[in-house]
Scaffold this active site. Structure first.
Site, PDB file in Angstrom:
ATOM      1  N   GLU B  50       0.800  -1.222   0.000  1.00 26.36           N
ATOM      2  CA  GLU B  50       0.000   0.000   0.000  1.00 26.36           C
ATOM      3  C   GLU B  50       0.835   1.274   0.000  1.00 26.36           C
ATOM      4  O   GLU B  50       0.408   2.310  -0.486  1.00 26.36           O
ATOM      5  CB  GLU B  50      -0.958   0.019   1.197  1.00 26.36           C
ATOM      6  CG  GLU B  50      -2.105  -0.984   1.093  1.00 26.36           C
ATOM      7  CD  GLU B  50      -1.761  -2.362   1.630  1.00 26.36           C
ATOM      8  OE1 GLU B  50      -0.561  -2.628   1.900  1.00 26.36           O
ATOM      9  OE2 GLU B  50      -2.678  -3.176   1.807  1.00 26.36           O
ATOM     10  N   MET B 480      24.571   7.797   2.354  1.00 24.13           N
ATOM     11  CA  MET B 480      24.531   9.106   2.997  1.00 24.13           C
ATOM     12  C   MET B 480      24.871   8.996   4.480  1.00 24.13           C
ATOM     13  O   MET B 480      25.630   9.810   5.020  1.00 24.13           O
ATOM     14  CB  MET B 480      23.157   9.754   2.801  1.00 24.13           C
ATOM     15  CG  MET B 480      23.076  11.177   3.320  1.00 24.13           C
ATOM     16  SD  MET B 480      24.303  12.267   2.547  1.00 24.13           S
ATOM     17  CE  MET B 480      23.348  12.952   1.180  1.00 24.13           C
TER      18      MET B 480
END
Lengths: 160, 566
Positions: B50, B480
């Site tokens: 979803e 990162m």
């Protein structure tokens, strides 16, 4: 600095939690909060006492306005206003202190709303400063329990 | 008037709003609606999770400017959508999310697949509704679409109890929506516009700092006109990229934590900062007291709460960006004191200074033999697509390299989770964009970490012929965070090493897609060419230099002038 906000909002399920969720989610303070229906049952009015710097109060004001269920926000502490809070205090009232309690209540224009062999429950209404004063005086006598409504407030009508 | 079911009413509302694609995943609580969907012309795209449905609706909304729609079932269906909803909320993206709910009589009973999704999403939606009265279903849906798209846009959720969807109701004719508690300000206050313009006339070192609001308001044309006729350099937030042409000589690229040297320097030296549809996010400002210290600040924004939230504003203009910029342009045109040529001349020393900064420290990277540099991959993507593709990104280094090295010349071409920073956004968003624009090239610039967060959506892409191209900048790291650990945590790579990464080429084949791999620099261009020429879903796996960092970098909490350069 302390501010008293008067908020009109749609009387819809969840509207109150939108307001309180906003305060908790954004780290704003709530000192007291009172909500009830207005003459129009579809609209609730809320008196909210909060504090913060000018920029925080400005954000609170704008963020409240942004909530879809909020109709109007007024910082009534910016002008003249009347405020009232009601408190019910169960205070120790024994042989030696009964008369003193009654005297104090009388001075503060309170009334006794419940009596037991050792206590009086008294109701007092007034601005926050008065509530504080009566609590300070009754505390040495022995406060067993105290319930406060929180402040409700209304801007004074224009004098002209 | 003949009565129709709630499910039929919902479909009619969607058609009224011009919705032709919705993204969803069925379940018990929405089965009536799914039954109705079988017989209607609206295309339903079955996602694999979803979260993907909401991101896809969001991607479609960003690419088209229309309201995206997702349909989820109750309970876990709804909670799986929450990250998608919060992503859209932080970036002000108009979507409407329908969630199923248990029948009204069961609400509050801890029924099977029951969750208080209205309560859960209250802080991450613009507004949300539980439809408890069938007679309010239609008006609620119309209001939700209006709220999602108007003012500062955002996600709106409608929770639909199963018995409401099954009940019979009238379908009233649409009426203009009037909400007494919601009247977003569209037109700017003329007095404020005048103040801003007068400040502009006096400024010697003006800067336009633009954000996603310019794109949301479709105000690029007005902005470009203003920048050009006043010869004012422009810097963009991540969300604002494409709001002003990236190849325009006045564009200095992105500002902030990974912004260009010239952008950060010019903001800190400017005497007039004109913020348009931007919100002074911490990734942009760095240390607040050192942000634009010499500048008078003009702030144009449709949302009053954005004004003076983080940085005190001297001249606020609360209005839709397009209307406000138009008003500024008009005021200048009609002013006897404004002369475009004279202003350009007046600004020339400033422009020269800015250009000098840019010349001294342009965005750059070190070549390293035949090792693939991620920046080179993005540059090559830019070159081979003529800067004209829709680029989605995941979150992390891949996102920053895409933002720095792809030159976005048009709005709605960079779809990226700027505010929430949601890994797993790029692939489903790319599917949404590709289904809306089947003839456009849509590329998801991804990392090997974040692509795995919603990689199941490859099946969705395959099923619906959404031939997106996924470019994985693969360094076997959560890059990162690794970069922060390298710079600030003594290279202690705690939990950032991806010791196991799937073989993405084999994985592509497993999904019926085409997998391509490049491990040397000279393989990059052929791989991208082949990917662009392939009429299929493609995954490109680029083995990049493992410890490449994103630079410049302003360490968190530092002033934006304290940049670490390459």
């Amino acid at each position: 600095m302390k501010h008293t906000l008067s908020i009109l909002l749609q009387n819809k399920p969840g509207a109150l939690s939108r307001v309180t969720g906003l305060f908790s989610g954004r780290g704003f303070n709530i000192e007291s909060l009172c909500v009830a229906e207005t003459l129009d049952p579809k609209v609730s009015s809320m008196t909210l006492v909060t504090w913060g710097s000018d920029s925080i109060i400005e954000q609170i004001n704008k963020q409240l306005h942004k909530l879809i269920d909020v109709i109007k926000v007024t910082d009534i502490s910016e002008g003249e206003y009347v405020e009232r809070e009601m408190v019910i205090i169960r205070v120790k009232a024994e042989a030696g202190t009964r008369a003193e309690v009654l005297r104090v209540i009388d001075i503060f224009r309170g009334k006794v709303v419940d009596v037991s062999p050792n206590t009086y429950s008294v109701e007092i209404t007034g601005p926050e400063s008065k509530i504080k004063a009566v609590v300070d005086i009754l505390r040495p006598i022995g406060i067993k329990e105290i319930i406060r409504t929180g402040t409700i407030a209304m801007a004074r009508a224009p004098k002209k | 008037m003949s009565k129709i079911t709630g499910a039929q009413a919902i479909i009619k509302c969607l058609q009224e709003e011009g919705v032709d694609i919705i993204f969803g995943f069925p379940g018990g609580a929405v089965i009536d609606l799914y039954d109705e969907l079988m017989d209607c012309p609206i295309k339903h795209v079955l996602v694999r999770h979803e979260q993907g449905a909401v991101h896809a609706a969001d991607g479609l909304a960003r690419a088209t400017g229309k309201v995206g729609v997702a349909l989820l079932t109750s309970g876990p269906g709804a909670t799986n959508g929450v990250t998608g909803i919060a992503t859209a909320y932080l970036d002000s993206i108009p979507i409407v999310v329908f969630t199923g709910q248990v029948p009204r009589a069961l609400i509050g009973n801890d029924a099977f697949q029951e969750v208080d999704i209205v309560g859960i999403t209250r802080p991450c939606t613009k507004h949300n509704y539980l439809v408890s009265d069938p007679d309010e279903l239609v008006s609620t849906i119309r209001e939700a679409f209006y709220l999602a798209a108007s003012g500062r846009p955002g996600p709106v959720l409608i929770d639909l109890p199963k018995d409401v969807v099954a009940s019979m109701m009238d379908f009233p004719d649409p009426e203009p929506i009037r909400m007494k508690t919601y009247q977003p300000k569209v037109k700017p206050h003329p007095g404020q516009v005048e103040k801003a313009c007068k400040a502009f006339l006096q400024a010697k070192r003006p800067v336009l700092y633009i954000g996603g609001g310019v794109i949301l308001a479709n105000a690029s044309k007005e902005l470009t006109e203003l920048a050009e006729k006043t010869q004012t350099p422009v810097t963009m937030t991540l969300m604002g990229l494409g709001g002003f042409p990236g190849t325009n000589p006045l564009s200095m690229g992105m500002l902030g934590m990974h912004g260009s040297y010239a952008s950060n320097m010019m903001v800190s030296e400017s005497d007039l900062l004109i913020a348009v549809g931007a919100r002074f996010d911490d990734r942009v400002t760095g240390r607040l007291d050192a942000f634009a210290p010499h500048a008078k600040i003009v702030h144009i924004d449709v949302d009053p709460t954005s004004i003076s939230k983080n940085v005190g504003v001297d001249i606020p203009i609360v209005a839709d960006c397009k209307h406000a910029l138009q008003a500024v342009n008009d005021w200048l045109e009609n002013s006897a004191d404004f002369d475009s040529a004279a202003m350009a001349e007046n600004h020339q020393p400033w422009i020269d200074r800015v250009m000098d900064w840019d010349k001294k420290h342009p965005l750059s990277y070190q070549e390293e033999g035949d090792v693939i540099k991620p920046q080179y991959v993005v540059e090559t993507l830019n070159k081979l697509t003529n800067g004209d593709a829709i680029i989605t990104t995941e979150v992390g280094q891949n996102q920053m390299w895409a933002a720095q090295f792809y030159k976005f010349n048009k709005p709605r071409r960079l779809l990226t989770s700027g505010g929430l920073g949601t890994m797993g956004y790029g692939l489903p968003a790319a599917i949404g964009a590709k289904l809306a624009f089947p003839d456009m090239t849509v590329i998801d610039v991804a990392g090997d970490g974040s692509i795995q967060m919603n990689i199941q959506e490859l099946a969705t892409a395959k099923q619906y012929g959404a031939k997106v191209k996924v470019a994985i900048l693969n360094n076997n790291y959560l890059g990162m965070v690794r970069q922060w650990q390298e710079l600030f945590y003594n290279r202690r790579y705690s939990a950032t090493v991806m010791e196991v990464t799937p073989d993405f080429v084999a994985l592509a084949a497993a999904y019926g897609a085409v997998g391509l791999r490049a491990t040397k620099k000279d393989e990059v261009e052929p791989v991208i060419k082949e990917a662009l020429a392939t009429d299929n879903l493609v995954i490109m796996d680029f083995s990049i230099s493992r410890e490449e960092g994103v630079f410049p970098m302003v360490p968190a909490g530092k002033a934006t002038t304290e940049m670490l350069l390459v």
